[in-house]
Motif scaffolding. Sequence first.
Motif, PDB file in Angstrom:
ATOM      1  N   ALA A 284       0.826  -1.210   0.000  1.00 31.57           N
ATOM      2  CA  ALA A 284       0.000   0.000   0.000  1.00 31.57           C
ATOM      3  C   ALA A 284       0.862   1.263   0.000  1.00 31.57           C
ATOM      4  O   ALA A 284       0.408   2.328  -0.427  1.00 31.57           O
ATOM      5  N   ASP A 285       2.115   1.145   0.457  1.00 28.80           N
ATOM      6  CA  ASP A 285       3.004   2.310   0.423  1.00 28.80           C
ATOM      7  C   ASP A 285       3.978   2.254  -0.760  1.00 28.80           C
ATOM      8  O   ASP A 285       5.044   2.874  -0.737  1.00 28.80           O
ATOM      9  N   GLY A 286       3.601   1.486  -1.782  1.00 32.91           N
ATOM     10  CA  GLY A 286       4.316   1.582  -3.046  1.00 32.91           C
ATOM     11  C   GLY A 286       5.651   0.880  -3.112  1.00 32.91           C
ATOM     12  O   GLY A 286       6.540   1.283  -3.871  1.00 32.91           O
ATOM     13  N   GLN A 287       5.799  -0.208  -2.332  1.00 32.51           N
ATOM     14  CA  GLN A 287       7.040  -0.978  -2.385  1.00 32.51           C
ATOM     15  C   GLN A 287       6.791  -2.262  -3.172  1.00 32.51           C
ATOM     16  O   GLN A 287       5.819  -2.967  -2.916  1.00 32.51           O
ATOM     17  N   VAL A 288       7.693  -2.556  -4.113  1.00 35.31           N
ATOM     18  CA  VAL A 288       7.607  -3.827  -4.826  1.00 35.31           C
ATOM     19  C   VAL A 288       8.211  -4.911  -3.960  1.00 35.31           C
ATOM     20  O   VAL A 288       9.312  -4.753  -3.438  1.00 35.31           O
ATOM     21  N   ARG A 289       7.463  -6.004  -3.808  1.00 37.82           N
ATOM     22  CA  ARG A 289       8.004  -7.195  -3.130  1.00 37.82           C
ATOM     23  C   ARG A 289       7.939  -8.341  -4.132  1.00 37.82           C
ATOM     24  O   ARG A 289       6.879  -8.610  -4.712  1.00 37.82           O
ATOM     25  N   ASP A 299      11.487   0.661  -3.777  1.00 33.77           N
ATOM     26  CA  ASP A 299      10.596   1.783  -3.498  1.00 33.77           C
ATOM     27  C   ASP A 299      10.127   2.492  -4.785  1.00 33.77           C
ATOM     28  O   ASP A 299      10.822   3.366  -5.305  1.00 33.77           O
ATOM     29  N   LEU A 300       8.968   2.103  -5.279  1.00 34.10           N
ATOM     30  CA  LEU A 300       8.430   2.788  -6.470  1.00 34.10           C
ATOM     31  C   LEU A 300       7.775   4.109  -6.088  1.00 34.10           C
ATOM     32  O   LEU A 300       7.688   5.022  -6.910  1.00 34.10           O
ATOM     33  N   ARG A 301       7.303   4.195  -4.844  1.00 35.87           N
ATOM     34  CA  ARG A 301       6.624   5.443  -4.458  1.00 35.87           C
ATOM     35  C   ARG A 301       7.588   6.618  -4.489  1.00 35.87           C
ATOM     36  O   ARG A 301       7.303   7.652  -5.113  1.00 35.87           O
ATOM     37  N   ALA A 302       8.740   6.447  -3.873  1.00 33.90           N
ATOM     38  CA  ALA A 302       9.711   7.553  -3.852  1.00 33.90           C
ATOM     39  C   ALA A 302      10.141   7.891  -5.275  1.00 33.90           C
ATOM     40  O   ALA A 302      10.249   9.071  -5.639  1.00 33.90           O
ATOM     41  N   ALA A 303      10.360   6.850  -6.079  1.00 33.61           N
ATOM     42  CA  ALA A 303      10.797   7.088  -7.459  1.00 33.61           C
ATOM     43  C   ALA A 303       9.723   7.860  -8.235  1.00 33.61           C
ATOM     44  O   ALA A 303      10.012   8.822  -8.962  1.00 33.61           O
ATOM     45  N   MET A 304       8.483   7.453  -8.036  1.00 34.03           N
ATOM     46  CA  MET A 304       7.366   8.109  -8.742  1.00 34.03           C
ATOM     47  C   MET A 304       7.227   9.549  -8.265  1.00 34.03           C
ATOM     48  O   MET A 304       7.070  10.470  -9.082  1.00 34.03           O
ATOM     49  N   ARG A 305       7.326   9.747  -6.957  1.00 31.39           N
ATOM     50  CA  ARG A 305       7.138  11.104  -6.428  1.00 31.39           C
ATOM     51  C   ARG A 305       8.326  12.003  -6.750  1.00 31.39           C
ATOM     52  O   ARG A 305       8.205  13.233  -6.708  1.00 31.39           O
ATOM     53  N   SER A 306       9.452  11.401  -7.102  1.00 30.14           N
ATOM     54  CA  SER A 306      10.597  12.236  -7.488  1.00 30.14           C
ATOM     55  C   SER A 306      10.550  12.565  -8.979  1.00 30.14           C
ATOM     56  O   SER A 306      11.452  13.212  -9.501  1.00 30.14           O
ATOM     57  N   GLY A 307       9.515  12.087  -9.669  1.00 28.70           N
ATOM     58  CA  GLY A 307       9.313  12.511 -11.055  1.00 28.70           C
ATOM     59  C   GLY A 307       9.723  11.508 -12.111  1.00 28.70           C
ATOM     60  O   GLY A 307       9.772  11.845 -13.298  1.00 28.70           O
ATOM     61  N   ASP A 310       7.019   6.783 -16.579  1.00 28.66           N
ATOM     62  CA  ASP A 310       6.510   5.404 -16.548  1.00 28.66           C
ATOM     63  C   ASP A 310       7.582   4.426 -17.009  1.00 28.66           C
ATOM     64  O   ASP A 310       7.732   3.343 -16.446  1.00 28.66           O
ATOM     65  N   ALA A 311       8.326   4.816 -18.040  1.00 27.20           N
ATOM     66  CA  ALA A 311       9.364   3.916 -18.560  1.00 27.20           C
ATOM     67  C   ALA A 311      10.446   3.687 -17.507  1.00 27.20           C
ATOM     68  O   ALA A 311      10.938   2.560 -17.332  1.00 27.20           O
ATOM     69  N   GLU A 312      10.803   4.727 -16.795  1.00 25.51           N
ATOM     70  CA  GLU A 312      11.822   4.570 -15.741  1.00 25.51           C
ATOM     71  C   GLU A 312      11.297   3.702 -14.597  1.00 25.51           C
ATOM     72  O   GLU A 312      12.019   2.872 -14.040  1.00 25.51           O
ATOM     73  N   LEU A 313      10.027   3.892 -14.254  1.00 26.21           N
ATOM     74  CA  LEU A 313       9.445   3.065 -13.190  1.00 26.21           C
ATOM     75  C   LEU A 313       9.404   1.599 -13.616  1.00 26.21           C
ATOM     76  O   LEU A 313       9.699   0.698 -12.824  1.00 26.21           O
ATOM     77  N   ARG A 316      12.826   0.187 -13.292  1.00 26.00           N
ATOM     78  CA  ARG A 316      13.141  -0.040 -11.876  1.00 26.00           C
ATOM     79  C   ARG A 316      12.462  -1.326 -11.386  1.00 26.00           C
ATOM     80  O   ARG A 316      13.023  -2.115 -10.638  1.00 26.00           O
ATOM     81  N   TRP A 317      11.233  -1.522 -11.842  1.00 26.69           N
ATOM     82  CA  TRP A 317      10.455  -2.697 -11.435  1.00 26.69           C
ATOM     83  C   TRP A 317      11.120  -3.980 -11.966  1.00 26.69           C
ATOM     84  O   TRP A 317      11.253  -4.972 -11.257  1.00 26.69           O
ATOM     85  N   VAL A 318      11.554  -3.923 -13.225  1.00 25.87           N
ATOM     86  CA  VAL A 318      12.242  -5.087 -13.816  1.00 25.87           C
ATOM     87  C   VAL A 318      13.479  -5.412 -12.997  1.00 25.87           C
ATOM     88  O   VAL A 318      13.733  -6.579 -12.648  1.00 25.87           O
ATOM     89  N   ARG A 319      14.232  -4.384 -12.627  1.00 22.30           N
ATOM     90  CA  ARG A 319      15.461  -4.625 -11.857  1.00 22.30           C
ATOM     91  C   ARG A 319      15.146  -5.188 -10.475  1.00 22.30           C
ATOM     92  O   ARG A 319      15.869  -6.021  -9.948  1.00 22.30           O
TER      93      ARG A 319
END
Length: 347
Positions: A284-289, A299-307, A310-313, A316-319
Amino acid sequence: MNQTLSIATGPATLPAPAGRLVDRFGRVATDLRVSLTDRCNLRCTYCMPAEGLDWLPSEEVLTDDEVVRLVGVATGLLDVREVRFTGGEPLVRRGLVDIVRRVRRLDADVDLSITTNALGLARTAAALAEVGLDRVNVSLDTLRPETFAEITRRDRLPDVLAGIEAAAAAGLGPIKINAVLMRGVNDDQAPELLAWAVEHGYQLRIIEQMPLDAQHGWSRERMVTAEETLDRLGSRFALAPTAEPRGSAPAELFTVDGGPATVGIIASVTRPFCGDCDRVRLTADGQVRDCLFARRESDLRAAMRSGESDAELADRWVRAMAGKRAGHGIDDPAFLQPDRPMSAIGG
Ligand code: SAM
Ligand code: SF4
């Protein structure tokens, strides 16, 4: 996959490489579990303590827009084909109907479901079906009010049963009923749960209790094993393994009294299915497990909130998936229970 696709990222539209969530063992995650909240209106003993669990601060919880955006990244860029909203209790999330509507608009074909305790489902089932929810899984461990109150620490069985009926009436089937058995509490009730499920056309699935409770009270010795469950059910019903290949499904299916009804046994501990796992989780707080039992999150939430785009997110998710371990390791003497309980991970 080499093709590229474009996805809106706010003002600019960037070409993004399409990818898949592949780990180093070649498993591909196509099934996303999204926790919409760590809060719940029940207190199941195998999941939450009676009191004293801190909730996530609200500013850390993904907003509806953020949830929809990350689900869109998963389905649009990462080949995720199944999305299940869970929690905590997803029905306590105020924006649930709207989130489902928006995710359905993003992707007409993705399989969209919720796992719920069904409290309040009587009020929302029709709306959820209308905006495009496909199915519900309901957690119900007993049909006896006193056992229900003992397990969930709340006296709400009639509300749950009304919720299940409403879901069936709204067409949110096939309805699966998830039950956890606990020794000396409800393990003797497995046959009556199955008889009820068969009578109503629901598929019962019995899940081995896992070490994911906030109180760290799980013990292998007390856990009711799949084998014991099959023995108990076998004393009242004729069970036979179905011919269907199991694939990545966690449940081993058995026909009941010659079928067509089936019962599922999810032996997460004694017969782990990690080798075929196709799941990934977003808290719920945007962490991939990458696993229920993961010790690391991304932490996708911090990445998303830092701008990030979608491609970068997506990248990050793939990694984040690369480090997925081969198995949960519950039997390993070095096993460590995750810091977050099930209610905060999203079951
Ligand atoms: N509140 C919703 C519900 O109960 O369906 C969704 C969240 S709940 C964490 C998701 C599923 O996890 C439920 O079916 C519940 O029975 C299961 N669960 C919770 N703690 C568990 C544990 N320690 N072992 C096995 N299953 C567990
Ligand atoms: Fe709530 Fe579901 Fe956990 Fe029970 S299993 S306490 S209903 S989150």
